[in-house]
Design a protein around this motif. Sequence first.
Motif, short mmCIF file in Angstrom:
data_model
loop_
_atom_site.label_atom_id
_atom_site.label_comp_id
_atom_site.label_asym_id
_atom_site.label_seq_id
_atom_site.Cartn_x
_atom_site.Cartn_y
_atom_site.Cartn_z
N ALA A 117 0.83 -1.21 0.00
CA ALA A 117 0.00 0.00 0.00
C ALA A 117 0.87 1.26 0.00
O ALA A 117 0.60 2.22 -0.72
CB ALA A 117 -0.93 -0.01 1.21
N ALA A 118 1.93 1.25 0.80
CA ALA A 118 2.81 2.41 0.88
C ALA A 118 3.53 2.64 -0.45
O ALA A 118 3.65 3.78 -0.92
CB ALA A 118 3.83 2.23 2.01
N ASP A 119 4.01 1.57 -1.05
CA ASP A 119 4.71 1.71 -2.33
C ASP A 119 3.81 2.36 -3.38
O ASP A 119 4.24 3.22 -4.14
CB ASP A 119 5.19 0.34 -2.82
N THR A 120 2.54 1.94 -3.40
CA THR A 120 1.58 2.51 -4.35
C THR A 120 1.35 3.99 -4.06
O THR A 120 1.30 4.82 -4.98
CB THR A 120 0.26 1.74 -4.29
N ALA A 121 1.18 4.32 -2.78
CA ALA A 121 0.93 5.72 -2.40
C ALA A 121 2.13 6.60 -2.72
O ALA A 121 1.98 7.72 -3.23
CB ALA A 121 0.58 5.81 -0.92
N TYR A 122 3.34 6.12 -2.42
CA TYR A 122 4.54 6.91 -2.72
C TYR A 122 4.66 7.15 -4.22
O TYR A 122 4.98 8.25 -4.66
CB TYR A 122 5.79 6.18 -2.23
N GLU A 123 4.39 6.13 -5.00
CA GLU A 123 4.51 6.27 -6.46
C GLU A 123 3.50 7.27 -6.99
O GLU A 123 3.81 8.13 -7.83
CB GLU A 123 4.33 4.92 -7.13
N MET A 124 2.26 7.19 -6.51
CA MET A 124 1.24 8.13 -6.96
C MET A 124 1.60 9.56 -6.58
O MET A 124 1.41 10.50 -7.36
CB MET A 124 -0.12 7.77 -6.36
N ALA A 125 2.13 9.74 -5.37
CA ALA A 125 2.46 11.08 -4.89
C ALA A 125 3.77 11.60 -5.47
O ALA A 125 4.05 12.80 -5.39
CB ALA A 125 2.53 11.09 -3.37
N GLY A 126 4.58 10.70 -6.01
CA GLY A 126 5.88 11.10 -6.53
C GLY A 126 6.85 11.50 -5.45
O GLY A 126 7.69 12.39 -5.64
N VAL A 127 6.75 10.82 -4.29
CA VAL A 127 7.63 11.14 -3.16
C VAL A 127 8.24 9.84 -2.62
O VAL A 127 7.85 8.74 -3.01
CB VAL A 127 6.87 11.87 -2.03
N ALA A 128 9.18 10.01 -1.70
CA ALA A 128 9.83 8.90 -1.02
C ALA A 128 9.59 9.02 0.48
O ALA A 128 9.16 10.07 0.97
CB ALA A 128 11.33 8.92 -1.33
N PRO A 129 9.89 7.95 1.24
CA PRO A 129 9.69 8.04 2.69
C PRO A 129 10.38 9.22 3.34
O PRO A 129 9.85 9.81 4.29
CB PRO A 129 10.27 6.70 3.18
N ASP A 130 11.54 9.61 2.83
CA ASP A 130 12.27 10.74 3.41
C ASP A 130 11.54 12.07 3.24
O ASP A 130 11.88 13.05 3.91
CB ASP A 130 13.65 10.86 2.77
#
Length: 392
Positions: free
Chosen positions: A264-277
Amino acid sequence: MTEAYLVGAGQSDFGSFPEESYRSLFREAYETTLDSVPAGMDPDAIDEAVIGTLGVGGRQLGLSGPAVTEHVGLHGIPVTRVENACAASGYAVRQAVQAVKSGMADVVLAGGVEIMTDVSGDAVRYWLGVSGETEWERLSGTTFAGVYAQMASAHMAEYGTTSEQLSHVAVKNHANGAKNPHAQLGFECSLEDAMNAPVVADPLTLYHCCPTTDGAACALVVSEDVVDKYTDDPIRVAGVGAASDRVGLFQRDTYTGVPASKSAADTAYEMAGVAPDDIDFAEVHDCFAIAELMAYEDLGFCERGDAGEFIESGATRPDGEVAVNTSGGLKSKGHPIGATGAGQVAEAFNQLSGDAGDRQLDAPTRGLTHNVGGSGGAAVVHIFEREQEVGR
């Protein structure tokens, strides 16, 4: 697809309220949410609603969505009830975002509600148990705490995680929750309190476990076509991700993480164009202390196996590199199952709006919410982004 924006969110107090009903708690959250919209909102503007609830004790299993929306005067709109265990209202928010982004609605109310304290402890454990694998976990006598205790034991064995590190989760979240007027357990605890508390399911002590809770929470999601009517400082739903997995812990390939959370997180990060940092703060699903530590790893805030050291370093305190559970989390704020995910969104809205009171972070621009169903059978992650630069 149109962009989706969060323009309001709110919650009732979380706790034990024998004088309240699930309808009255929902009304409190709904009215608070309307009041939070910067430019105000006419309820007639709401196109539809999505309501999350498990229905602890068998309460209003049929038509529980319309039962609460008609109570607040939302007559005639389409209402959908979502049940995904503890992730019910997190998924309700996701469905609201989908309705807006698809163009089928401009304004959607997402919310959740649960009453858990008016039935016996045995009944609560039964309803919590049905969020896991029924035949081989609940009916064989395994409690929800017992399932997470297995995960904690596995994490300790594989990575050297300690009881003291689990206890740091409780200390941090109680310190945050003590500043939250809505929190059920709004008091601080010491490391010694957490480590020396009675054992619930070894290695988890009482302070490693969240309480059972009554409460409700709501959020308002709108399209880019109407967002300017409600705010001049928009909060965009930048990313959404969701995933499911085998319901039973024993059916999964790992006991030391929640694969659905990572997906779920990987999908959300990709959609947002951001990384955990890039995340300033996160509300994560800490139903048990080990769940928060695993969330650090699943969400990419630290490397696999490093969560214990990460919490000890202070990285997830309000002044750390990623503030986690500024609301107090499920551990201190409380865990009204169907309302928990929407409650996390309410904290994200308050932080990004600068309205978090004594818990307010220093000018955050991007926050994440992470809501898990059962022991990991479902997970949903949202990333919210304040579009204006801080200080404008």
